[in-house]
Each structure stands twice: as C-alpha cells, then as structure tokens.
Design an enzyme around this catalytic site. Sequence first.
Site, mmCIF file in Angstrom:
data_model
loop_
_atom_site.group_PDB
_atom_site.id
_atom_site.type_symbol
_atom_site.label_atom_id
_atom_site.label_comp_id
_atom_site.label_asym_id
_atom_site.label_seq_id
_atom_site.Cartn_x
_atom_site.Cartn_y
_atom_site.Cartn_z
ATOM 1 N N ARG A 12 2.554 3.952 -1.044
ATOM 2 C CA ARG A 12 2.608 4.565 -2.365
ATOM 3 C C ARG A 12 1.653 3.883 -3.355
ATOM 4 O O ARG A 12 0.883 4.552 -4.045
ATOM 5 C CB ARG A 12 4.040 4.511 -2.918
ATOM 6 C CG ARG A 12 5.073 5.333 -2.168
ATOM 7 C CD ARG A 12 4.685 6.783 -2.007
ATOM 8 N NE ARG A 12 4.399 7.437 -3.276
ATOM 9 C CZ ARG A 12 3.674 8.550 -3.386
ATOM 10 N NH1 ARG A 12 3.140 9.109 -2.313
ATOM 11 N NH2 ARG A 12 3.476 9.105 -4.568
ATOM 12 N N CYS A 155 6.584 -3.157 -11.202
ATOM 13 C CA CYS A 155 6.467 -2.031 -12.136
ATOM 14 C C CYS A 155 7.444 -2.179 -13.293
ATOM 15 O O CYS A 155 7.101 -1.912 -14.456
ATOM 16 C CB CYS A 155 6.682 -0.714 -11.402
ATOM 17 S SG CYS A 155 8.277 -0.572 -10.552
#
Length: 341
Positions: A12, A155
């Site tokens: 990803r 993140c």
Amino acid sequence: MTIRIAINGFGRIGRNVLRALYESGRQTQMRVVAINELAAAEGMAHLLQYDTCHGRFAWSVRQQDDWLWIGDDRIRLLHRPQIADLPWEALQVDVVLECSGVYGSRADGEAHLLAGAGKVLFSHPGGHDLDATVVYGVNQESLLAEHRIVSNASCTTNCIIPVIKLLDDAFAIESGAVTTIHSSMNDQQVIDAYHPDLRRTRAASHSIIPVDTKLAAGIARVLPQFRDRFEAISVRVPTLNVTAIDLSVSVRTPVRVEQVNHLLQKAASTAFHGIVDYTELPLVSTDFNHDPHSAIVDGTQTRVSGRHLIKTLVWCDNEWGFANRMLDTTLAMARAVSNAS
C-alpha cells in the site's frame, strides 16, 4: 541533482509513494530506479495502475519482464528476499524507501547501507537506535547530513503531532489522550481466521475491532516533553481508507472553542500550510480520501470543557497523506547533506 530512489516493498505505501511522486510533479527532483517486491511483476504493474481507494493512475504504465515503465521512465523490478542481495551500489541508490513493513531495526537499515545505499527511510516507526524519527512539518530541520537511517514515524503520528505541537505552544498541554479510529488494514481477516491477536481473528468488515497502538510512545519520541503524559487507544472500523483521531488535551491556559479553531485555521494557512488543513464543512471520512495533508482539523467538532479540556477531531488519509510525507522527508534528508557541504 536528482535523488536516486529504490523502494523496498511495493504494498500500500510503496505503491502510493510512487504514484504520489508523479502526481505531485516531483519526478525531476527524485527518480525511482528500482523496486524490490517478492510478488510477480505483472501484479505489481496492475496494482499500480488500478487502485480501489485511489482510482486509476493517470500516467501510462507498462511492464515487460522485470522492467516497469511509467511514461518514458524505466524502473528495474527485483524479487530478492534478502537485503544483502540487493544491487543498490550498482544502481547508485541515494535513498532506499523501506516500505515492506517487515524491517525496522538499525541492523536492517545497516544492511541496506552495506548493499550500497546512501541512506534509508523507514515507512513506519523503527527502533530507538535509529539516527532520527521525523514528523515532517515539526522536526525535519533537525536532520543532519550524518543521519543515514531514519524513520518517517507512522501515519497517525504524522497526523496528530502537528496539532499537539500547535496546542502546546499556544495553551501549554499538561496531559492528553488519543483515540484512533482507523480503517481496516491488511493484517486483518476477510472472514474469521487465525491470528495471534484474537480480536484480529474476526472479519474486518463486520466489527469495530480494538487493536494495540504505540501512538503514545510515538508522540513521546518526537516530542519528548510528553513522555508518560499521553495515552492512546485504537479501533479499526470497516472502511477502506481514511482515519479519524479524537484528541483530548488538558491545558494550563484557559481557552474557548473560538480560540482553538482560530489557532488551527491560521496555522493551516501559514506555518503548517500543506501539512495541516482546516475545514468546517459537514464532511465524512470518504471526503478526505486522496487528501495529501498529514492532518485535516474538523472545526465543527472542536469542544472545550471547563475552559481547560480541549477535544478536537482530526482526519487523515492514512495512505496518501503519509506517502506524500515520505517524499517530503526524502527531500529533507537530501537538503541536510547539501546544507552541510
């Protein structure tokens, strides 16, 4: 000088980093010369071109044998399980973006250096003995030329730390608590199946699932004044992408909602422009898909209790925003070398 990049791990984050490089128009500053991924080359090209979250890649993609073309740019595809076997020296790789999710120790970083890479940037938190952990927009200026093994944090860390820093600088945070409401990830099950974490044995699409998080430790690593002053929990929810973070902080300075929102809105257009955004529109998670900011503050959800307890809701595209920060940090690592010479 163009920075020569290799991506290790084309999942990803690896794919989103490559797409973000081209969509942001920075391929003249950075060039991907190689990708190492154990999957078949045909699948690598297909998943780069067609993405359920982010749509079809705007650039032409072509694959032949172990070569990938994006427009006229040619990238070598490798399928080597051992870092020691990677030809980074022959390919003159300046920075390896370590996106496999498998490697995170200093020894792993040093293995890339021994293979000939100039520097390594991990796409996830690493060990305490790495040269630096960077949250771009907050501490990238602390990078030094001699920092060769660096982490881009996580993140969620990239999402919440800019907001924590802003609130602390303005109102003096005493302590805080964070709840991460995170989209499903590939370490969960499509249907019930075995996993060492019993909660993650359950189907991701049918439950809200509490999972462990090291976010509090990540906050303290970048902002050490908050060691033992933050706690965090995380739940996974059955959405494909985009994360919300509920941040509560106790502050010494008495405040009102209007002051908090004014601070965050102003920062989004000045010092943290491009990193933090601010909105008061009645939006939902899918509206933040493919948003390149690290954090988007939802001003409609700001609350203040007793003048000293602030609650905010912060959104992020946990894939796309972070992928863009990987590129920013790569450039910051190169600037640190340039400034020292």
